[in-house]
Design a protein around this motif. Structure first.
Motif, PDB file in Angstrom:
ATOM      1  N   GLU A  76       0.833  -1.299   0.225  1.00  0.00           N
ATOM      2  CA  GLU A  76       0.419   0.073  -0.090  1.00  0.00           C
ATOM      3  C   GLU A  76       1.258   1.365  -0.012  1.00  0.00           C
ATOM      4  O   GLU A  76       0.091   2.342  -0.612  1.00  0.00           O
ATOM      5  CB  GLU A  76      -0.901  -0.072   1.188  1.00  0.00           C
ATOM      6  CG  GLU A  76      -2.175  -0.993   0.952  1.00  0.00           C
ATOM      7  CD  GLU A  76      -3.412  -1.187   0.237  1.00  0.00           C
ATOM      8  OE1 GLU A  76      -3.118   0.240  -0.211  1.00  0.00           O
ATOM      9  OE2 GLU A  76      -3.554  -2.007  -0.174  1.00  0.00           O
ATOM     10  N   ASP A 107      -0.044  -0.739  -6.510  1.00  0.00           N
ATOM     11  CA  ASP A 107      -0.489   0.080  -7.794  1.00  0.00           C
ATOM     12  C   ASP A 107       0.309   1.232  -7.386  1.00  0.00           C
ATOM     13  O   ASP A 107       0.848   1.840  -6.571  1.00  0.00           O
ATOM     14  CB  ASP A 107      -2.267   0.404  -6.243  1.00  0.00           C
ATOM     15  CG  ASP A 107      -2.735  -0.314  -6.954  1.00  0.00           C
ATOM     16  OD1 ASP A 107      -3.277  -1.588  -7.417  1.00  0.00           O
ATOM     17  OD2 ASP A 107      -3.924   0.518  -6.358  1.00  0.00           O
ATOM     18  N   SER A 130      -6.647   2.143 -13.418  1.00  0.00           N
ATOM     19  CA  SER A 130      -7.854   3.002 -12.639  1.00  0.00           C
ATOM     20  C   SER A 130      -7.799   4.419 -13.516  1.00  0.00           C
ATOM     21  O   SER A 130      -6.350   4.462 -13.702  1.00  0.00           O
ATOM     22  CB  SER A 130      -8.228   3.013 -11.830  1.00  0.00           C
ATOM     23  OG  SER A 130      -8.547   1.331 -11.327  1.00  0.00           O
ATOM     24  N   ARG A 132      -8.689   6.831 -11.753  1.00  0.00           N
ATOM     25  CA  ARG A 132      -8.557   7.953 -10.900  1.00  0.00           C
ATOM     26  C   ARG A 132      -7.485   7.113  -9.767  1.00  0.00           C
ATOM     27  O   ARG A 132      -7.981   6.145 -10.296  1.00  0.00           O
ATOM     28  CB  ARG A 132      -9.918   9.302 -10.638  1.00  0.00           C
ATOM     29  CG  ARG A 132     -10.650   8.678 -11.654  1.00  0.00           C
ATOM     30  CD  ARG A 132     -11.905  10.373 -11.731  1.00  0.00           C
ATOM     31  NE  ARG A 132     -12.428  11.327 -12.031  1.00  0.00           N
ATOM     32  CZ  ARG A 132     -11.755  12.302 -12.140  1.00  0.00           C
ATOM     33  NH1 ARG A 132     -11.527  13.185 -10.998  1.00  0.00           N
ATOM     34  NH2 ARG A 132     -12.475  13.267 -13.171  1.00  0.00           N
ATOM     35  N   ASP A 133      -7.279   7.883  -8.764  1.00  0.00           N
ATOM     36  CA  ASP A 133      -6.517   7.597  -7.696  1.00  0.00           C
ATOM     37  C   ASP A 133      -8.400   7.098  -6.626  1.00  0.00           C
ATOM     38  O   ASP A 133      -9.069   7.106  -6.888  1.00  0.00           O
ATOM     39  CB  ASP A 133      -5.542   7.768  -7.089  1.00  0.00           C
ATOM     40  CG  ASP A 133      -6.658   9.731  -6.604  1.00  0.00           C
ATOM     41  OD1 ASP A 133      -7.451   9.938  -6.389  1.00  0.00           O
ATOM     42  OD2 ASP A 133      -5.165  10.681  -5.895  1.00  0.00           O
ATOM     43  N   GLU A 134      -7.301   6.679  -5.414  1.00  0.00           N
ATOM     44  CA  GLU A 134      -8.210   6.268  -4.625  1.00  0.00           C
ATOM     45  C   GLU A 134      -9.037   7.380  -4.003  1.00  0.00           C
ATOM     46  O   GLU A 134     -10.567   6.969  -2.719  1.00  0.00           O
ATOM     47  CB  GLU A 134      -7.389   5.738  -3.008  1.00  0.00           C
ATOM     48  CG  GLU A 134      -7.227   3.947  -3.453  1.00  0.00           C
ATOM     49  CD  GLU A 134      -6.715   3.326  -2.903  1.00  0.00           C
ATOM     50  OE1 GLU A 134      -6.123   4.336  -1.668  1.00  0.00           O
ATOM     51  OE2 GLU A 134      -6.236   2.000  -2.407  1.00  0.00           O
ATOM     52  N   GLN A 135      -8.708   8.455  -4.388  1.00  0.00           N
ATOM     53  CA  GLN A 135      -9.499   9.788  -3.975  1.00  0.00           C
ATOM     54  C   GLN A 135     -10.436  10.114  -5.035  1.00  0.00           C
ATOM     55  O   GLN A 135     -10.776  11.263  -4.048  1.00  0.00           O
ATOM     56  CB  GLN A 135      -8.449  10.972  -3.405  1.00  0.00           C
ATOM     57  CG  GLN A 135      -7.567  10.555  -1.998  1.00  0.00           C
ATOM     58  CD  GLN A 135      -6.635   9.519  -2.131  1.00  0.00           C
ATOM     59  OE1 GLN A 135      -5.608   9.344  -2.634  1.00  0.00           O
ATOM     60  NE2 GLN A 135      -6.929   8.827  -1.232  1.00  0.00           N
ATOM     61  N   HIS A 143      -2.900  -1.287 -11.656  1.00  0.00           N
ATOM     62  CA  HIS A 143      -2.501  -2.661 -11.369  1.00  0.00           C
ATOM     63  C   HIS A 143      -1.735  -3.523 -11.210  1.00  0.00           C
ATOM     64  O   HIS A 143      -1.531  -3.660 -12.567  1.00  0.00           O
ATOM     65  CB  HIS A 143      -4.003  -2.310 -10.929  1.00  0.00           C
ATOM     66  CG  HIS A 143      -4.978  -1.586 -10.833  1.00  0.00           C
ATOM     67  ND1 HIS A 143      -5.199  -1.256  -9.499  1.00  0.00           N
ATOM     68  CD2 HIS A 143      -5.932  -1.210 -11.557  1.00  0.00           C
ATOM     69  CE1 HIS A 143      -6.190  -0.300  -9.378  1.00  0.00           C
ATOM     70  NE2 HIS A 143      -6.808  -0.303 -10.544  1.00  0.00           N
TER      71      HIS A 143
END
Length: 147
Positions: A76, A107, A130, A132-135, A143
């Motif tokens: 992470e 990621d 993806s 966009r990022d996690e935010q 990935h």
């Protein structure tokens, strides 16, 4: 003596030192982020450092030089102080995590080609992307899976 050890006491001093490594590493490698982005991410990084199940550091006597955070089988976070980049610290942290925590995934920001190359060199391959990022920010994420 093994320079890699688990961080169990995540007190304010430890958080301060790890956040410093994160900030300097991000400024050196995440050139697409603005100072505003970095400031907005800082509290999330502290929260992540506090909560990540497996937090390992690479130390030189009593100084942290880099750290890795692992949840389940996924890296992470991995950050190395830019003053000691290129000395194999990141590779040692990832290798240790693969061997002891069975890491398989990571990621990576698509806009960070150094990180992509680093993980590819260690045997990771992109399997998904993806936008966009996690935010929810428009920073595409690759990935990767250990092949």
């Amino acid at each position: 003596m093994n320079p890699i050890h688990r961080i169990t006491d995540r007190n304010e001093e430890v958080l301060h030192q790890l956040l410093y490594i994160w900030e300097t590493a991000v400024r050196a490698t995440h050139l697409f982020l603005t100072e505003q982005n970095i400031a907005a991410l800082s509290p999330l990084v502290i929260q992540g450092i506090r909560q990540i199940p497996h937090l390992l550091a690479y130390t030189d006597s009593d100084h942290y030089l880099g750290f890795i955070g692992v949840q389940d089988t996924k890296i992470e976070m991995l950050f190395v102080n830019p003053a000691v980049r290129g000395r194999g610290i990141g590779k040692q942290l990832v290798t240790y995590a693969i061997q002891t925590l069975n890491v398989l995934y990571v990621d990576v920001n698509e806009q960070n080609p150094q990180a992509i190359g680093f993980y590819e060199h260690l045997g990771f391959r992109v399997f998904d992307r993806s936008e966009r990022d996690e935010q929810g920010q428009p920073f595409p994420i690759l990935h990767m899976r250990l092949s």
